[in-house]
Scaffold this active site. Structure first.
Site, PDB file in Angstrom:
ATOM      1  N   HIS A  45     -56.729  61.470 155.130  1.00 15.95           N
ATOM      2  CA  HIS A  45     -57.797  60.847 154.322  1.00 15.95           C
ATOM      3  C   HIS A  45     -58.795  60.067 155.186  1.00 15.95           C
ATOM      4  O   HIS A  45     -59.899  59.781 154.738  1.00 15.95           O
ATOM      5  CB  HIS A  45     -57.217  59.994 153.185  1.00 15.95           C
ATOM      6  CG  HIS A  45     -56.852  58.598 153.534  1.00 15.95           C
ATOM      7  ND1 HIS A  45     -55.566  58.183 153.783  1.00 15.95           N
ATOM      8  CD2 HIS A  45     -57.616  57.492 153.651  1.00 15.95           C
ATOM      9  CE1 HIS A  45     -55.567  56.894 154.047  1.00 15.95           C
ATOM     10  NE2 HIS A  45     -56.791  56.443 153.976  1.00 15.95           N
ATOM     11  N   ASP A  94     -50.668  63.630 153.460  1.00 16.25           N
ATOM     12  CA  ASP A  94     -51.762  62.882 154.097  1.00 16.25           C
ATOM     13  C   ASP A  94     -51.489  62.733 155.600  1.00 16.25           C
ATOM     14  O   ASP A  94     -51.045  61.678 156.069  1.00 16.25           O
ATOM     15  CB  ASP A  94     -51.885  61.511 153.414  1.00 16.25           C
ATOM     16  CG  ASP A  94     -53.134  60.759 153.835  1.00 16.25           C
ATOM     17  OD1 ASP A  94     -54.021  61.359 154.469  1.00 16.25           O
ATOM     18  OD2 ASP A  94     -53.211  59.547 153.517  1.00 16.25           O
ATOM     19  N   GLY A 190     -58.163  50.154 156.307  1.00 17.09           N
ATOM     20  CA  GLY A 190     -58.400  49.990 157.743  1.00 17.09           C
ATOM     21  C   GLY A 190     -57.124  50.163 158.565  1.00 17.09           C
ATOM     22  O   GLY A 190     -57.189  50.434 159.757  1.00 17.09           O
ATOM     23  N   SER A 192     -54.990  52.427 157.598  1.00 16.15           N
ATOM     24  CA  SER A 192     -54.670  53.827 157.296  1.00 16.15           C
ATOM     25  C   SER A 192     -54.514  54.669 158.551  1.00 16.15           C
ATOM     26  O   SER A 192     -55.298  54.539 159.489  1.00 16.15           O
ATOM     27  CB  SER A 192     -55.776  54.439 156.448  1.00 16.15           C
ATOM     28  OG  SER A 192     -55.706  53.913 155.156  1.00 16.15           O
TER      29      SER A 192
END
Ligand code: 4AZ
Length: 247
Positions: A45, A94, A190, A192
């Site tokens: 993502h 993801d 942030g 992630s």
């Protein structure tokens, strides 16, 4: 990171900072994890919008300073998992890989501050204590210039899918972690793509990647992480076919 503290230099040497410039002129950042000299694992993502340029910094603590032990690379390949999907904020599969462009013939060089994390080939029991780290949003609402870390505990799928928690949103490409009795310790925007690492037999394994959640640090809403163990053969296949196609 909510409820974290400043990480000491060299504590998370696989931690990568990704500076992402998109085609429409936007800039955002994410975390990543060094798993091989030329390969960094991150969240799909983070790279959803068409990217123009990705810079990967290793060995960083303070983003405001040029640091002696930093190693900086451009990404030359971006590979998203082909089953990555965003269904109303629930992120499936993801995971993505970045290949680094060597500088003077070398990608990441191992030092006290830059090292690879191991890929897990096992599942750990609920209650296992692990680390999260990143430069993302904190409880003040701002991102952090210093690398922060915190301890969270793995939560079972059954518990995490209870109606009060994430109400059956989780499939086996993800798991959740946090401290249900002590909310306020969590990853956030942030962070992630950055690692959730767990120690086994003295080695650090990248067991999860920061993926999604409902807000940050909220009661009964533990952070959700990509289940890296499920993707180890995908990772090995991508790396193998990339090195084959170049020789
Ligand atoms: C985000 O927006 C995000 N509390 C990342 C992690 C979490 C929530 C949101 C987990 O990227």
């Amino acid at each position: 990171i909510y409820g974290g503290s400043k990480a000491t230099a060299g504590k998370h040497p696989w931690m990568a900072f990704l500076d992402i410039q998109t085609r429409d002129g936007k800039e955002h950042f994410c975390g990543g994890v060094l798993i091989k000299s030329c390969w960094v694992l991150t969240a799909a993502h983070c790279l959803e919008e068409p990217v123009k340029k990705i810079q990967v910094s290793l060995g960083k603590q303070n983003l405001q300073e040029k640091e002696d032990h930093e190693q900086i690379f451009d990404a030359v390949e971006v590979i998203l998992h082909d089953k990555y999907k965003d269904k109303g904020g629930v992120l499936y599969n993801d995971i993505a890989l970045l290949k680094l462009q060597p500088v003077d013939g070398y990608c990441a060089v191992e030092t006290k501050y830059v090292k690879t994390a191991c890929l897990p080939d096992f599942f750990l029991p609920a209650g296992t204590s692990c680390f999260i780290s990143g430069w993302g949003e904190t409880e003040t609402g701002d991102t952090s210039h210093h690398l922060l870390d915190a301890n969270v505990k793995l939560i079972s799928q059954k518990r995490c899918n209870e109606p009060k928690l994430h109400d059956n949103s989780l499939d086996d490409s993800m798991f959740c972690a946090g401290k249900l009795r002590k909310p306020g310790i969590d990853s956030c925007s942030g962070d992630s793509g950055g690692p959730l690492t767990c120690v086994k037999n003295g080695s650090y394994y990248v067991y999860g990647l920061v993926s999604w959640g409902e807000g940050c640090g909220l009661k009964n809403k533990p952070g959700v992480y990509t289940q890296v163990t499920k993707f180890t053969s995908w990772i090995k296949d991508v790396i193998q076919s990339s090195s084959k196609s170049r020789h």
